[in-house]
Scaffold this motif. Sequence first.
Motif, PDB file in Angstrom:
ATOM      1  N   TYR A  53     -18.117 -98.588   9.903  1.00  0.00           N
ATOM      2  CA  TYR A  53     -18.092 -99.455   8.660  1.00  0.00           C
ATOM      3  C   TYR A  53     -18.562-100.978   9.247  1.00  0.00           C
ATOM      4  CZ  TYR A  53     -17.680-101.702   4.333  1.00  0.00           C
ATOM      5  OH  TYR A  53     -17.618-102.430   3.043  1.00  0.00           O
ATOM      6  N   PRO A  54     -19.617-101.467   8.885  1.00  0.00           N
ATOM      7  CA  PRO A  54     -20.189-102.761   9.089  1.00  0.00           C
ATOM      8  C   PRO A  54     -18.947-104.053   9.220  1.00  0.00           C
ATOM      9  CG  PRO A  54     -21.739-101.847   7.589  1.00  0.00           C
ATOM     10  CD  PRO A  54     -20.574-101.069   7.481  1.00  0.00           C
ATOM     11  N   GLU A  55     -17.903-103.778   8.309  1.00  0.00           N
ATOM     12  CA  GLU A  55     -16.887-104.604   8.559  1.00  0.00           C
ATOM     13  C   GLU A  55     -15.754-104.439   9.402  1.00  0.00           C
ATOM     14  OE1 GLU A  55     -16.010-106.857   4.549  1.00  0.00           O
ATOM     15  OE2 GLU A  55     -16.862-104.997   3.838  1.00  0.00           O
ATOM     16  N   SER A  56     -16.112-103.268  10.049  1.00  0.00           N
ATOM     17  CA  SER A  56     -14.941-103.070  11.166  1.00  0.00           C
ATOM     18  C   SER A  56     -15.423-103.741  12.617  1.00  0.00           C
ATOM     19  CB  SER A  56     -15.052-101.439  11.468  1.00  0.00           C
ATOM     20  OG  SER A  56     -14.420-101.192  12.715  1.00  0.00           O
ATOM     21  N   ILE A  71     -35.902 -89.720  12.171  1.00  0.00           N
ATOM     22  CA  ILE A  71     -35.052 -91.230  12.158  1.00  0.00           C
ATOM     23  C   ILE A  71     -34.951 -91.640  10.786  1.00  0.00           C
ATOM     24  CG2 ILE A  71     -34.976 -93.212  13.263  1.00  0.00           C
ATOM     25  CD1 ILE A  71     -34.415 -91.151  15.302  1.00  0.00           C
ATOM     26  N   SER A  72     -35.928 -91.585  10.200  1.00  0.00           N
ATOM     27  CA  SER A  72     -36.112 -92.256   8.724  1.00  0.00           C
ATOM     28  C   SER A  72     -34.630 -91.538   8.094  1.00  0.00           C
ATOM     29  CB  SER A  72     -37.314 -92.336   8.078  1.00  0.00           C
ATOM     30  OG  SER A  72     -38.177 -93.146   8.624  1.00  0.00           O
ATOM     31  N   ALA A  84     -27.255 -92.562   6.735  1.00  0.00           N
ATOM     32  CA  ALA A  84     -26.338 -93.826   7.123  1.00  0.00           C
ATOM     33  C   ALA A  84     -26.085 -94.775   5.794  1.00  0.00           C
ATOM     34  CB  ALA A  84     -26.719 -94.376   8.383  1.00  0.00           C
ATOM     35  N   LEU A  85     -27.175 -95.025   5.448  1.00  0.00           N
ATOM     36  CA  LEU A  85     -27.387 -96.090   4.384  1.00  0.00           C
ATOM     37  C   LEU A  85     -26.451 -95.828   3.208  1.00  0.00           C
ATOM     38  CD1 LEU A  85     -28.417 -98.791   3.193  1.00  0.00           C
ATOM     39  CD2 LEU A  85     -30.447 -97.729   2.390  1.00  0.00           C
ATOM     40  N   VAL A 102     -26.395 -85.920   1.595  1.00  0.00           N
ATOM     41  CA  VAL A 102     -27.330 -86.118   0.379  1.00  0.00           C
ATOM     42  C   VAL A 102     -28.255 -87.296   0.694  1.00  0.00           C
ATOM     43  CG1 VAL A 102     -27.145 -86.724  -2.068  1.00  0.00           C
ATOM     44  CG2 VAL A 102     -25.477 -85.374  -1.058  1.00  0.00           C
ATOM     45  N   GLY A 103     -27.830 -88.246   1.245  1.00  0.00           N
ATOM     46  CA  GLY A 103     -28.710 -89.591   1.726  1.00  0.00           C
ATOM     47  C   GLY A 103     -29.955 -88.901   2.430  1.00  0.00           C
ATOM     48  N   GLY A 104     -29.605 -88.194   3.553  1.00  0.00           N
ATOM     49  CA  GLY A 104     -30.986 -87.555   4.385  1.00  0.00           C
ATOM     50  C   GLY A 104     -31.729 -86.789   3.440  1.00  0.00           C
TER      51      GLY A 104
END
Length: 270
Positions: free
Chosen positions: A36-39, A91-92, A98-99, A246-248
Amino acid sequence: MMNITPVVKQLLIINILFFIGSYFVPVSYDLFSLYYPESDSFKGWQLITHMFMHAPFPNVAHILFNMFALYSFGSALEHFWGGKKFLFFYISCGLGAALLHTGMNYYEIHSFLSDVSSLKLSSSEIHLLLNADYSSLFDDKGQMMAGEINTILERVHCSQQQFDTILQASMISKVPMLGASGAIYGLLVAFAYMCPNAELGIMFIPIPIKAKYFVPGILAIDLFLGFKGSSIFGAGSTGIAHFAHVGGAITGFLMMWFWKKNQFNKNRWN
């Protein structure tokens, strides 16, 4: 059986090397899985490297299923698109996975934090609380030892219920994402989009199933299993983690829709 294509072959080799290397260098899981970015454990390169990390040995099912799907569907797509276009798509889809995964984590974590907004914690205090190692903060009697975390909680008069809420947010922020599953789901969607009537064989099912039925079905089954802590093309964890799949898939569908609309799908990138 279709011959393996160059980029798919290179991706297979990289994934296998990461899998073997991480067995001998366990710290690589902390360096290359996506946090997580805040980690405090988050690093920018993890947005890419997490796609090549898989559940550690002896759990070989995670990498086995992902690599089998990469070979089966990736080679066909690279054959039609060319290597550069295929790699860009792959890669996209991994980044799209991930997003969405990170977005769902953000929603969950900040939902918990909003429940304790009455504590009026500062941004720096929230950062410390999310990244604290709570397993080392208590003595043998279960009492929190003196220190920075204890000082913060006492200052704001944190209740046990509020502490439990903060702990839940902290736990979510510390669970890393790893695996090629998001990118793989993008490949599945792309194959079904391009070859909807292609008949696919499935283990333990004696009759072939058309791609336009197979892919939505396997997506639904995997997401259902994900909420129960298992997966088809994944390591199996929480329902939130399976939003990466699901995002992929969504990223793959949107890219295919855009390419078809603009006729990009007729061009190879060689």
